[in-house]
Design an enzyme around this catalytic site. Structure first.
Site, PDB file in Angstrom:
ATOM      1  N   ILE A 117       0.758  -1.099   0.027  1.00  0.00           N
ATOM      2  CA  ILE A 117      -0.023  -0.063  -0.052  1.00  0.00           C
ATOM      3  C   ILE A 117       0.892   1.241  -0.019  1.00  0.00           C
ATOM      4  O   ILE A 117       1.770   1.611   1.008  1.00  0.00           O
ATOM      5  CB  ILE A 117      -0.873  -0.140   1.106  1.00  0.00           C
ATOM      6  CG1 ILE A 117      -1.816  -1.191   1.183  1.00  0.00           C
ATOM      7  CG2 ILE A 117      -1.705   1.437   1.194  1.00  0.00           C
ATOM      8  CD1 ILE A 117      -2.901  -1.374   2.420  1.00  0.00           C
ATOM      9  N   ALA A 118       0.600   2.000  -0.975  1.00  0.00           N
ATOM     10  CA  ALA A 118       1.658   3.297  -1.122  1.00  0.00           C
ATOM     11  C   ALA A 118       0.629   4.470  -1.391  1.00  0.00           C
ATOM     12  O   ALA A 118       0.011   4.408  -2.231  1.00  0.00           O
ATOM     13  CB  ALA A 118       2.678   2.950  -2.344  1.00  0.00           C
ATOM     14  N   VAL A 119       1.095   5.752  -0.683  1.00  0.00           N
ATOM     15  CA  VAL A 119       0.595   6.744  -0.937  1.00  0.00           C
ATOM     16  C   VAL A 119       1.592   8.002  -1.037  1.00  0.00           C
ATOM     17  O   VAL A 119       2.581   7.973  -0.205  1.00  0.00           O
ATOM     18  CB  VAL A 119      -0.443   7.256  -0.033  1.00  0.00           C
ATOM     19  CG1 VAL A 119      -1.138   8.713   0.135  1.00  0.00           C
ATOM     20  CG2 VAL A 119      -1.695   6.261   0.120  1.00  0.00           C
ATOM     21  N   GLU A 151       3.008  -8.189   5.528  1.00  0.00           N
ATOM     22  CA  GLU A 151       4.289  -7.710   6.378  1.00  0.00           C
ATOM     23  C   GLU A 151       4.379  -6.273   6.410  1.00  0.00           C
ATOM     24  O   GLU A 151       4.068  -5.590   5.427  1.00  0.00           O
ATOM     25  CB  GLU A 151       5.391  -8.265   5.543  1.00  0.00           C
ATOM     26  CG  GLU A 151       5.567  -9.783   5.553  1.00  0.00           C
ATOM     27  CD  GLU A 151       4.895 -10.523   4.257  1.00  0.00           C
ATOM     28  OE1 GLU A 151       4.565  -9.815   3.598  1.00  0.00           O
ATOM     29  OE2 GLU A 151       4.633 -11.699   4.723  1.00  0.00           O
ATOM     30  N   ASN A 156       7.787   0.998  11.283  1.00  0.00           N
ATOM     31  CA  ASN A 156       6.848   1.724  10.347  1.00  0.00           C
ATOM     32  C   ASN A 156       5.520   1.753  11.313  1.00  0.00           C
ATOM     33  O   ASN A 156       4.584   1.121  11.212  1.00  0.00           O
ATOM     34  CB  ASN A 156       6.523   1.120   8.776  1.00  0.00           C
ATOM     35  CG  ASN A 156       5.607   1.944   8.082  1.00  0.00           C
ATOM     36  OD1 ASN A 156       5.012   3.111   8.728  1.00  0.00           O
ATOM     37  ND2 ASN A 156       5.449   1.809   6.932  1.00  0.00           N
ATOM     38  N   TYR A 163      -3.079  -0.730  10.307  1.00  0.00           N
ATOM     39  CA  TYR A 163      -3.415  -2.119  10.102  1.00  0.00           C
ATOM     40  C   TYR A 163      -4.122  -2.594  11.453  1.00  0.00           C
ATOM     41  O   TYR A 163      -5.379  -3.246  11.292  1.00  0.00           O
ATOM     42  CB  TYR A 163      -2.318  -2.732   9.902  1.00  0.00           C
ATOM     43  CG  TYR A 163      -1.786  -2.428   8.704  1.00  0.00           C
ATOM     44  CD1 TYR A 163      -2.332  -1.922   7.515  1.00  0.00           C
ATOM     45  CD2 TYR A 163      -0.142  -2.475   8.459  1.00  0.00           C
ATOM     46  CE1 TYR A 163      -1.519  -1.762   6.232  1.00  0.00           C
ATOM     47  CE2 TYR A 163       0.499  -2.359   7.276  1.00  0.00           C
ATOM     48  CZ  TYR A 163      -0.164  -1.522   6.238  1.00  0.00           C
ATOM     49  OH  TYR A 163       0.522  -1.394   5.088  1.00  0.00           O
TER      50      TYR A 163
END
Length: 217
Positions: A117-119, A151, A156, A163
């Site tokens: 997941i990237a923003v 993972e 982070n 999550y």
């Protein structure tokens, strides 16, 4: 770009998005990017679903022009060499991608994996990461999976908060999983049957409306 801009559109990714995804992959995960070959394999696999969030207008991306020496990967892309980043001054397309997320769910398995997941930095804290995660959860439920794994880097903490707030719990630690010998937390979430309302997300565009901010990547 500011958080009060027009909400990104979310749609299934296609192979045509590969170039733009690699630009962001090297920007967001500069220390441990996937290779182009690995990302391409994800996009064309029948067992994966990738979503992209996009907005209108060009977005320049500044990179260090110095080439990187490819090195063996020790993270989720196996032993492939990591390609150098895009050249300085590269940009995304006019309708450019500001976030993406991937789900791996082989048809023979009852367990799926959140691949990534990237923003982009300017949209973190708007709820876009949460929106992408929820759509992956809904798709995993639509496919009848029993649980979902992911993972996350042990350092982070923002992603871990996200999550956990969406029902994931730590089940193990994978030592030295990421480049730089960073450990990974393995997290799991049980799934329920999907409702009819979530069944179309793999074939229809979805408008992402930012609603929550705390702990969002």
């Amino acid at each position: 770009m500011s958080g009060d801009s027009v909400a990104p559109r979310i749609r299934p990714a296609t192979l045509d998005d590969l170039d733009a995804l690699m630009v962001l992959e090297h920007e967001i995960f500069a220390d441990d990017p996937w290779s182009r070959e690995a990302m391409r394999s994800e996009l064309v696999s029948p067992h994966t679903l990738y979503l992209v969030a996009e907005v209108d207008g060009a977005r320049p991306v500044a990179f260090d022009a110095a080439p990187r020496i490819p090195s063996p990967a020790v993270g989720p892309i196996g032993s492939e060499a990591v390609a150098p980043p895009p050249a300085a001054g590269d940009t995304a397309d006019a309708a450019h991608i500001v976030g993406y997320a991937g789900l791996s769910a082989p048809s023979s398995a009852d367990q799926g994996d959140v691949q990534n997941i990237a923003v982009v930095p300017e949209l973190r804290g708007t709820g876009l990461g949460r929106q992408l995660l929820r759509l992956l959860i809904a798709e995993a439920e639509r496919r009848g999976l029993a649980d979902l794994l992911l993972e996350v880097r042990v350092d982070n903490t923002a992603a871990q908060r996200l999550y956990r707030s969406e029902g994931f719990a730590q089940i193990a630690i994978r030592p030295r999983y990421y480049r730089g010998a960073i450990d990974a937390l393995i997290m799991s979430r049980p799934l329920a049957n999907a409702t009819a309302a979530t069944a179309a997300i793999a074939t229809e565009s979805v408008a992402a409306t930012p609603t929550e901010t705390e702990g969002t990547p």
